[in-house]
Every structure is written in structure tokens, then in C-alpha cells.
Design an enzyme around this catalytic site. Structure first.
Site, short mmCIF file in Angstrom:
data_model
loop_
_atom_site.label_atom_id
_atom_site.label_comp_id
_atom_site.label_asym_id
_atom_site.label_seq_id
_atom_site.Cartn_x
_atom_site.Cartn_y
_atom_site.Cartn_z
N GLU A 47 40.29 43.85 43.05
CA GLU A 47 39.78 43.25 44.28
C GLU A 47 41.09 42.52 45.29
O GLU A 47 41.16 42.54 46.18
CB GLU A 47 38.47 42.75 44.71
CG GLU A 47 37.34 43.84 44.22
CD GLU A 47 37.21 43.60 42.77
OE1 GLU A 47 37.52 43.02 42.91
OE2 GLU A 47 36.28 44.05 42.63
N PHE A 109 20.93 41.65 41.33
CA PHE A 109 21.96 41.35 40.19
C PHE A 109 23.05 41.45 41.41
O PHE A 109 23.24 42.50 42.21
CB PHE A 109 21.82 42.29 39.34
CG PHE A 109 23.55 42.37 38.41
CD1 PHE A 109 23.33 41.98 37.76
CD2 PHE A 109 24.01 44.43 39.55
CE1 PHE A 109 24.61 42.18 37.27
CE2 PHE A 109 25.04 44.42 39.00
CZ PHE A 109 25.99 43.44 37.99
N GLN A 110 24.50 40.59 40.85
CA GLN A 110 25.94 40.82 42.02
C GLN A 110 25.49 40.89 43.06
O GLN A 110 25.88 41.42 44.57
CB GLN A 110 26.35 42.20 42.20
CG GLN A 110 26.62 42.17 40.70
CD GLN A 110 27.67 43.63 40.24
OE1 GLN A 110 27.49 44.26 40.82
NE2 GLN A 110 29.05 43.58 39.93
N LYS A 159 23.14 47.66 51.22
CA LYS A 159 22.90 49.69 50.82
C LYS A 159 21.96 50.32 51.36
O LYS A 159 22.40 51.14 51.68
CB LYS A 159 22.63 49.50 49.23
CG LYS A 159 23.30 50.65 47.95
CD LYS A 159 22.97 50.06 46.88
CE LYS A 159 23.15 51.61 45.98
NZ LYS A 159 23.41 51.53 44.99
N MET A 460 58.95 25.52 40.78
CA MET A 460 58.52 24.76 41.88
C MET A 460 58.01 23.39 41.52
O MET A 460 58.44 22.66 41.90
CB MET A 460 58.30 25.70 43.29
CG MET A 460 58.27 24.37 44.20
SD MET A 460 59.61 24.23 44.70
CE MET A 460 60.56 25.57 45.93
#
Lengths: 547, 88
Positions: A47, A109-110, A159, A460
Site C-alpha cells: 500500500e 479483525f483488521q 463496509k 548520507m
């Protein structure tokens, strides 16, 4: 139609043709609607890659970039990309699926508090609470992302809202409006410019964001005032402008940094006195009055007190500032300083000098190419040694300094501008941060050109360890990197590796002339550092040069 | 130094979090606060007493940038949320 179908319809109302994302449980209804939609979806392999592709898309077009992810970890993986967009004022709309409304707050969940996480890394965010407000919130998201100082907006959609039934309404895009600028402020600024002996334009990313590049260039033509540029402004001041002093700041050109210290009037144009620009703030431009031009009132007096500030649309402001100061001595100083501090590429060794390679690459690429880079030494070399025809052609993670930015940003560029040569310049540390996006390049046959400067170090950090931490090289040795050519081959991307200076010309030619994606792996000396450098806590005139 | 800020904001469930986050992040500590829902326009009135060493005007401007904030004033000061501020 369903809420999910409505989401895609609203995207189309806002002209969205391409989106970047990754599916998952709580956003499945939207992905199901996508199956029949004309909106083209580009599947990333993480993502964060989707978020940075949306950022690259937005930065190179000026349009809103759109990314999507599922709830929980899908949304958390977007966070870094949105934070990057926030720091660099990039218009992005992120759509995240959320669990059913009834499950929010139950540790389902999630299920995570994405709205809560979004507060500090977005310009605005919404959790949609009813189908009635879905379309209106999406319209607001696009408006907020683009208005004033642009930024990312997140819309979290449960949802049950995605699967609910809703009517689709027509929508008229609002016209962009700005408050008129006060004439008296403009007149005062013009008088100050006209009377200055050593005026200097300090050009920032705000000029490009305001789509006012032509207006700035006209103003430079009219005033012939020397100009310095921030990282995000590179490409705004024409490279052939005789008083273009170049890149300012910690790794800026000495000509730019010395000019700031000497100027008597600093015209800050869409910049924000960032610490990487100013060095020790109270030593920055010590003799200068300041005119600060911006769209964001919160930037005025935030770090440096302005003598005159003008808020509003640069397309209105810049044309009104035309004055003709008598500054011939100052202009002559600028010309001499530009010549005195010009970058040098006479490097006697057999190995590859990265600044020289990048300078050659810049000249070999087609006129309107785009370079997306990652973060570290190579990023500063790109800023110093490559030329750009627009700030939309140089994408660099400025405020956030996010390693892993380059590859997915270049994917966004290539999707937005399929006929443009989209180049990534990366380092071996940064490249591995989002290397999975090679899969996206392969999946969509994107002809992205990759230049990987490999010093087998986190260069760096290593440079700072060398200079400021007594050469204690803690966790910066990457000599166990994978074989990058084998890695490219795994994604069916042709590649070549070079290590000698006399191989550079042919390799650049091969890269530029390659039809599809290509990886040029460049082995460089791990002792090479970025010069000049303003040490931390020092003034810009205290720049040091390496051996 | 202690300052009093009065603001009006859109009555979204997370609006207090937004306001308090900005106060903290921009270098101020909360001393006292109150929030009350208005009967009209789905707005809330918020009063904050904050203390901090930094310039209070910078906090005022950062709060005024919040999309949900429609009006803000420092006590004994005039409202500064202009249409230009709304644009940012």
C-alpha cells in the site's frame, strides 16, 4: 446503486481516470464495483507503493492522485505516503475500507482507528457515518485536497456504507476562487523591491503548486533579480536565466548560499524557511528585509518575521510586483559568483564520479523527462547536478525525506504521462525500501528507467558518521546487498552494471534508448560524499567543502 | 504565558481530538477547556486556556487552518479567520 459504485462515479465526476491501490476484506465492495468501472486501477505490491504512486501522479500533473487500501494494516501502510504528501503539500485523496459500522470499536479483525491515525498526517479526514453523506464527503475531499495549500485527504468508508443502496446525484465542480489581494500591500512590496540594492528571490515549491511558473518567469524577466531555489522549486527558474544562483541550503550551491547572506531584500515566494534551507535560523539572510508571499497564513512569521506579507493566488500577486530596481552591481556579483562556484566534473580517477554521471544523464535524456529520486546522497546529487524544465519534472521527497519514495513515484509519473521518459535515481538503501514495486512495473509494462547508485552504504548517514560521529559506522554498511542484476532479472527487467568511468557514456546510451523498463546499476566509491555541506547548527556561509 | 482561545467548529465526533492535537504539537499545554454543542448549524463552541512559550498567533493560525474550524479568536483580540485563511 451501491455506495461502492457511487464512490467510483464520484471519482469520475472529478475527472479521475487512474487510481493506485491494493484490495482487502473491508474494501472488497469497492473493488467489486471497480471490476465494471472505466476507472483504471494500478495494483501496487504494497500500500505504501500505491500512496507514493498517487503522490508522483499528483506532483507531475497538478491533478489529484488517488489511492485505495483496505482497513487496518492496509490503511496503516498508506500512512507514510500521506505524511509525505502532507509535508510537501501534494493533493491526494486516499480511500480506505473500514469494517462494518457496528464493529467499529470492538477490536474486530483488521479494525483500526484509521480516522484517529490520520489526524496528524492529512489536511482533513472523514469517517463516513451514513450513506446520505457519502457523496458529499467525497466531493469535499477533492475540494479540500486542491484548495489553498494542497494536501492529502483520507476518506474511511465502512463496509455497510459500501454495500448500502443510494441514489447518484449530478454534481457541478466548484470554480476556484481567491480573495482579491490588497492593493496597498502590493504597492508597498513593489516599492521595497524597486528601492532594494541587493534583492533576491527565494523561490519555493509554492510557485509550481500555484501553477504560476510562467508568472514567476515573467517577473524574473521584468525585474532581472537574482534567484535561488529550494529543493522543491528546482525547474521553476529557467536554467539559462543569467542570475539563476541555483539550489540553496545544506547541500546547496555556494553561490546561492552566499547571496542569501549578502542580500538586503529576500522575496520569499512560496517557501517556508525550512531548517535544511536556512541553517542556523537567526544567521539566515541577516541583512535582509523580507517580503513573504504565500497562500497559507500560518507560514507568515512562523520562523522568520516578514516586513511585508501578501497572501493569495500567485497568478494574481506575481504579475503585480513588476519593478525595476537599479541593481547592476548586484547582478554582476551574481554572474561572478555563478562562475566562481560552478560545479566541476574534472575527476581524475578511473572509478565513477556520481555527480558527473548524473550531469551526463541529464543532458542525454529527452527534453521533458521526469526524475523521481529517493532520499540520501544521490538525492542531493540529483538536485545539484541535473537540470529540470519544470518543478513537475523533479520529484523528490522534500519535507518528509522518505526513503522508498522514488520507484513508486516514478510509476505514478509513467501512468500519468505515458509518453514521457520517467526516470528513477535511487541509492542501494532507498531502492530496497519499495523494491517490490518492480512487480508493478512488470505487470503494466511501464518503461521506467532506473539508475541505481550503489555504494553499499547508507551513504548520507555514513557521511554524517564520518564527519560528526568520529567515524563510528553504526549499521550503515550494506555490503551484503542482493545482486541487483539478478533481482531485476527476476522481474524480467533488463539491466547492466558499470564500475568504471569509461563505461558511463555507453551505459547511459543503453538506458536512454531502451524500449521498456531498464536498470542501470552503478557501482560507486563508498568514500564519496556530498559537498558542499552546511554543518548542523551553522550558518549558510560556513559551508565546508570536502577534500 | 496563558492564553484563552475561543473557537467554533463543525460538530464532527473527532473535532476535539483535532483541536487538542494541534495545541500539543505546536508547543502548547492545555490548562483548562470547555466544549458545548450549539443548537444551530451543527456546531460546537470550544474554549481553551493554553500555556506555552511560543508565539500564540502561530497556534491561532494553525487552528484556523483546520477544515472543521469556522471561527477563532484570541480573547480580547479580534477574529482573524478570514476568507484567505479558509482557502489554506
Amino acid at each position: 446503486m451501491t455506495g461502492a459504485q457511487l464512490v467510483l462515479k464520484v471519482l469520475q465526476q472529478h475527472g479521475v481516470q487512474h487510481i493506485f491501490g491494493y484490495p482487502g476484506g473491508a474494501i472488497m465492495p469497492i473493488y467489486d464495483a471497480l471490476y465494471d468501472s472505466d476507472v483504471k486501477h494500478f495494483l501496487s505490491r504494497h500500500e505504501q507503493g500505491a500512496a507514493f504512486a498517487a503522490v508522483g501522479y499528483a506532483r507531475t500533473t497538478g491533478k489529484v492522485g488517488v489511492c485505495m487500501a483496505t482497513s487496518g494494516p492496509g490503511a496503516t501502510n498508506l500512512v507514510t505516503g500521506l505524511a509525505d504528501a502532507m509535508m510537501d503539500s501534494v493533493p491526494v485523496v486516499a480511500i480506505t475500507g473500514q469494517v462494518f459500522s457496528s464493529l467499529i470499536g470492538t477490536d474486530a479483525f483488521q479494525e483500526m482507528d484509521v480516522l484517529g491515525m490520520s489526524l496528524s498526517i492529512t489536511k482533513q479526514s472523514f469517517l463516513v457515518q451514513s450513506l446520505d453523506e457519502l457523496a458529499d464527503i467525497l466531493h469535499q475531499a477533492f475540494e479540500v485536497a486542491q484548495s489553498g495549500r494542497p494536501g492529502p485527504v483520507l476518506v474511511d468508508i465502512p463496509k455497510d456504507i459500501q454495500i448500502g443502496a443510494v441514489d447518484f446525484e449530478p454534481y457541478a465542480l466548484p470554480e476556484k476562487t481567491f480573495e482579491p489581494v490588497a492593493d496597498c500591500d502590493i504597492a508597498k512590496a513593489r516599492d521595497l523591491i524597486g528601492a532594494a540594492k541587493k534583492p533576491l528571490f527565494y523561490v519555493g515549491g509554492g510557485v509550481g503548486l500555484a501553477d504560476a511558473i510562467d508568472e514567476l518567469q515573467d517577473l524574473l524577466d521584468a525585474t532581472q533579480i537574482p534567484a535561488i531555489s529550494t529543493l522543491k522549486a528546482l525547474g521553476t527558474v529557467p536554467s539559462d536565466y543569467p542570475y539563476n544562483l541555483g539550489f540553496v541550503g545544506m547541500h546547496g550551491n555556494q553561490a546561492a548560499n552566499h547571496a542569501v547572506q549578502e542580500c538586503d531584500l529576500l522575496i520569499c515566494t512560496g517557501a517556508r524557511f525550512d531548517d535544511r534551507v536556512t541553517g542556523k535560523l537567526d544567521t539566515f539572510a541577516p541583512h535582509a528585509k523580507v517580503i513573504h508571499l504565500d497562500i497559507d497564513p500560518a507560514e507568515i512569521d512562523k520562523l522568520r518575521k516578514a516586513d511585508i506579507s501578501i497572501l493569495g493566488d500567485f497568478k494574481q500577486i506575481l504579475p503585480a510586483l513588476k519593478a525595476t530596481p537599479e541593481i547592476s552591481a548586484w547582478q554582476q556579483d551574481a554572474i561572478e559568483s555563478i562562475a566562481k562556484y560552478a560545479w566541476r566534473y574534472d575527476y581524475p580517477n578511473e572509478d565513477i564520479y556520481a555527480p558527473a554521471l548524473l550531469n551526463k544523464l541529464s543532458k542525454a535524456l529527452p527534453y521533458d523527462h521526469v526524475v523521481s529520486c529517493d532520499v540520501g546522497q544521490h538525492q542531493m546529487w540529483v538536485a545539484q547536478h541535473m537540470q529540470f524544465t519544470s518543478p513537475r519534472n523533479h520529484l523528490s521527497s522534500g519535507g518528509a525525506g522518505t526513503m522508498g519514495f522514488g520507484l513508486p513515484a516514478a510509476i505514478g509519473v509513467q501512468v500519468a504521462r505515458p509518453d514521457t521518459t520517467s526516470v528513477v535515481v535511487s541509492g542501494d538503501g532507498s531502492f530496497m525500501m519499495n523494491v517490490q514495486e518492480l512487480g508493478t512495473i512488470k505487470r503494466f509494462n511501464l518503461p521506467v528507467k532506473i539508475v541505481l547508485l550503489d555504494n553499499q552504504r547508507l551513504g548520507m548517514v555514513k557521511q554524517w558518521q564520518e564527519l560528526f560521529f568520529e567515524e563510528r559506522y553504526s549499521e550503515t554498511n550494506l555490503s551484503d546487498n542482493p545482486d541487483f542484476l539478478t533481482l531485476a532479472k527476476a522481474f524480467d527487467i533488463p539491466s547492466v552494471s558499470i564500475s568504471k568511468a569509461d563505461e558511463v557514456d555507453a551505459a547511459i546510451e543503453q538506458l536512454v534508448n531502451s524500449e521498456g523498463a531498464f536498470l542501470l546499476h552503478v557501482q560507486i566509491d563508498d568514500k564519496a560524499n556530498v559537498w558542499p555541506l552546511v554543518p548542523p547548527g551553522k550558518a549558510n556561509h560556513d559551508m565546508i567543502e570536502g577534500a | 504565558m496563558t492564553h484563552t482561545i475561543n473557537l467554533k467548529a463543525h460538530n464532527r465526533p473527532e473535532v476535539m481530538e483535532r483541536v487538542l492535537r494541534v495545541v500539543r504539537h505546536r508547543g502548547f499545554a492545555l490548562q483548562q477547556m470547555s466544549m458545548q454543542q450549539c443548537d444551530i448549524n451543527q456546531e460546537v463552541n470550544i474554549t481553551l486556556n493554553v500555556t506555552g512559550e511560543r508565539c500564540i498567533n502561530n497556534l491561532e493560525l494553525q487552528l484556523s487552518k483546520l477544515y472543521d474550524v469556522s471561527h477563532i479568536e484570541l480573547e480580547a483580540a479580534t477574529a482573524i479567520k478570514s476568507a484567505v485563511a479558509m482557502n489554506a
